[in-house]
Design a protein around this motif. Structure first.
Motif, PDB file in Angstrom:
ATOM      1  N   GLN A 142      43.130  39.542  55.746  1.00 57.06           N
ATOM      2  CA  GLN A 142      43.690  39.786  54.423  1.00 57.06           C
ATOM      3  C   GLN A 142      44.326  41.170  54.371  1.00 57.06           C
ATOM      4  N   LEU A 143      45.328  41.317  53.532  1.00 58.64           N
ATOM      5  CA  LEU A 143      45.860  42.637  53.222  1.00 58.64           C
ATOM      6  C   LEU A 143      45.243  43.090  51.904  1.00 58.64           C
ATOM      7  N   VAL A 144      44.910  44.361  51.832  1.00 56.75           N
ATOM      8  CA  VAL A 144      44.349  44.932  50.605  1.00 56.75           C
ATOM      9  C   VAL A 144      45.208  46.144  50.241  1.00 56.75           C
ATOM     10  N   GLN A 177      46.476  35.527  51.741  1.00 53.83           N
ATOM     11  CA  GLN A 177      45.996  36.226  50.547  1.00 53.83           C
ATOM     12  C   GLN A 177      46.139  37.741  50.649  1.00 53.83           C
ATOM     13  N   ILE A 178      46.548  38.334  49.521  1.00 50.67           N
ATOM     14  CA  ILE A 178      46.614  39.787  49.388  1.00 50.67           C
ATOM     15  C   ILE A 178      45.767  40.182  48.180  1.00 50.67           C
ATOM     16  N   ILE A 186      53.743  31.920  34.333  1.00 54.00           N
ATOM     17  CA  ILE A 186      52.810  32.702  35.148  1.00 54.00           C
ATOM     18  C   ILE A 186      51.593  31.848  35.458  1.00 54.00           C
ATOM     19  N   ASN A 187      51.178  31.881  36.712  1.00 47.61           N
ATOM     20  CA  ASN A 187      50.016  31.096  37.144  1.00 47.61           C
ATOM     21  C   ASN A 187      48.729  31.805  36.720  1.00 47.61           C
ATOM     22  N   GLN A 188      48.042  31.236  35.753  1.00 48.94           N
ATOM     23  CA  GLN A 188      46.804  31.855  35.230  1.00 48.94           C
ATOM     24  C   GLN A 188      45.563  31.455  36.038  1.00 48.94           C
ATOM     25  N   ASP A 189      45.719  30.459  36.896  1.00 47.25           N
ATOM     26  CA  ASP A 189      44.563  29.937  37.632  1.00 47.25           C
ATOM     27  C   ASP A 189      44.560  30.468  39.064  1.00 47.25           C
ATOM     28  N   VAL A 190      44.441  31.796  39.199  1.00 46.94           N
ATOM     29  CA  VAL A 190      44.432  32.416  40.527  1.00 46.94           C
ATOM     30  C   VAL A 190      42.991  32.603  40.979  1.00 46.94           C
ATOM     31  N   GLN A 191      42.635  31.921  42.050  1.00 44.94           N
ATOM     32  CA  GLN A 191      41.267  31.998  42.565  1.00 44.94           C
ATOM     33  C   GLN A 191      41.291  32.604  43.960  1.00 44.94           C
ATOM     34  N   SER A 192      40.210  33.277  44.311  1.00 49.54           N
ATOM     35  CA  SER A 192      40.174  33.930  45.618  1.00 49.54           C
ATOM     36  C   SER A 192      38.853  33.690  46.321  1.00 49.54           C
ATOM     37  N   ALA A 193      38.954  33.607  47.620  1.00 50.59           N
ATOM     38  CA  ALA A 193      37.786  33.564  48.499  1.00 50.59           C
ATOM     39  C   ALA A 193      38.219  34.263  49.780  1.00 50.59           C
ATOM     40  N   ASP A 194      37.315  35.030  50.378  1.00 48.03           N
ATOM     41  CA  ASP A 194      37.687  35.805  51.565  1.00 48.03           C
ATOM     42  C   ASP A 194      38.346  34.940  52.639  1.00 48.03           C
ATOM     43  N   VAL A 240      48.152  36.210  45.554  1.00 50.47           N
ATOM     44  CA  VAL A 240      48.018  37.635  45.257  1.00 50.47           C
ATOM     45  C   VAL A 240      47.021  37.809  44.117  1.00 50.47           C
ATOM     46  N   VAL A 241      45.945  38.557  44.393  1.00 44.80           N
ATOM     47  CA  VAL A 241      44.837  38.697  43.450  1.00 44.80           C
ATOM     48  C   VAL A 241      44.667  40.167  43.068  1.00 44.80           C
ATOM     49  N   TYR A 242      44.498  40.450  41.784  1.00 44.74           N
ATOM     50  CA  TYR A 242      44.245  41.804  41.295  1.00 44.74           C
ATOM     51  C   TYR A 242      42.780  41.931  40.895  1.00 44.74           C
ATOM     52  N   CYS A 243      42.157  43.038  41.297  1.00 48.45           N
ATOM     53  CA  CYS A 243      40.739  43.219  40.968  1.00 48.45           C
ATOM     54  C   CYS A 243      40.349  44.687  41.080  1.00 48.45           C
TER      55      CYS A 243
END
Length: 243
Positions: free
Chosen positions: A99-101, A125-126, A87-95, A153-156
């Motif tokens: 984007q899909l939300v 990015q989703i 599993i990729n633990q280094d998931v980073q996000s920037a607008d 894919v980012v969870y927040c």
């Protein structure tokens, strides 16, 4: 030959708590597995009935029998190989500009299809609510047909995210503006809600625009569209009017 312990661990990866415990997930089928080397996902090892069909440098490939493949596969009709990935633990996000939300999407097939749609339209990015179905669910991975390697894919916490994003928050609503006359903003978060309940009230409060897909058929029997179908229609129109 697969040991009983290995079989038990791999079989457990259909559940999120065990994927998190071992930090592993499965990818099935040579076609999808072949896309992994060009992604951010690291292959730990591969179990294959035809290892000669795989050419991976520095990757452990174990030959197994078909009956062993059936024990570790989550498919009704197992394919040739199963890759065990970290599993990729280094998931980073920037607008991103588009984007899909996703607010509470629960069906793995829907998430997988939406990821595939994002890849098709070049959406990188989703953003997902914390209760959206797990990205590493084997049914999600399979439904993406390899697109999971190209979409972040980012969870927040969605309320926190949508309150601070610089993008315009646009959501689907039966009473929203007709998608075919909607003027797309320069930067957009397209928000899609839960299959049965739609988006949450706290999410809806943060919308700056609402859109809808008009019904052209006379029958009222179809009350709504599947969320992944709706996503495809909206994205097709958004990219057309974006030209």
């Amino acid at each position: 030959m697969l040991t009983a312990h290995t079989i038990k661990v791999l079989q457990s990866l259909d559940k999120k708590k065990f994927r998190q415990k071992y930090n592993l997930f499965l990818v099935e089928g040579n076609k999808i597995i072949s896309e992994l080397p060009d992604s951010n996902f690291k292959i730990k090892e591969i179990f294959s009935t035809n290892p000669q069909n795989l050419n991976f440098k520095d990757t452990k490939i174990h030959q197994i029998a078909e009956n062993e493949l059936k024990k570790i596969s989550f498919l009704q009709n197992p394919k040739d190989s199963v890759a065990v990935c970290e599993i990729n633990q280094d998931v980073q996000s920037a607008d991103k500009d588009i984007q899909l939300v996703l607010d509470g999407i629960q069906d793995p097939g829907n998430l997988g299809t939406i990821i595939r749609l994002a890849d098709w339209f070049g959406i990188e990015q989703i953003i997902c609510s914390e209760d959206t179905v797990d990205f590493y669910n084997p049914k999600v991975i399979q439904a993406t047909m390899g697109s999971f390697t190209r979409v972040n894919v980012v969870y927040c916490n969605l309320v926190n995210y949508l309150s601070t994003t610089q993008n315009t928050n646009v959501g689907t609503d039966m009473d929203g503006e007709n998608i075919y006359s909607f003027k797309k903003p320069g930067k957009i978060n397209l928000i899609l809600g839960n299959e049965g309940n739609g988006m949450r009230e706290e999410t809806e409060k943060l919308l700056q625009a609402k859109i809808s897909i008009p019904r052209f058929g006379k029958s009222q029997s179809t009350e709504s569209l599947n969320v992944s179908m709706a996503a495809g229609i909206i994205l097709g129109q958004i990219f057309r009017i974006g030209e």
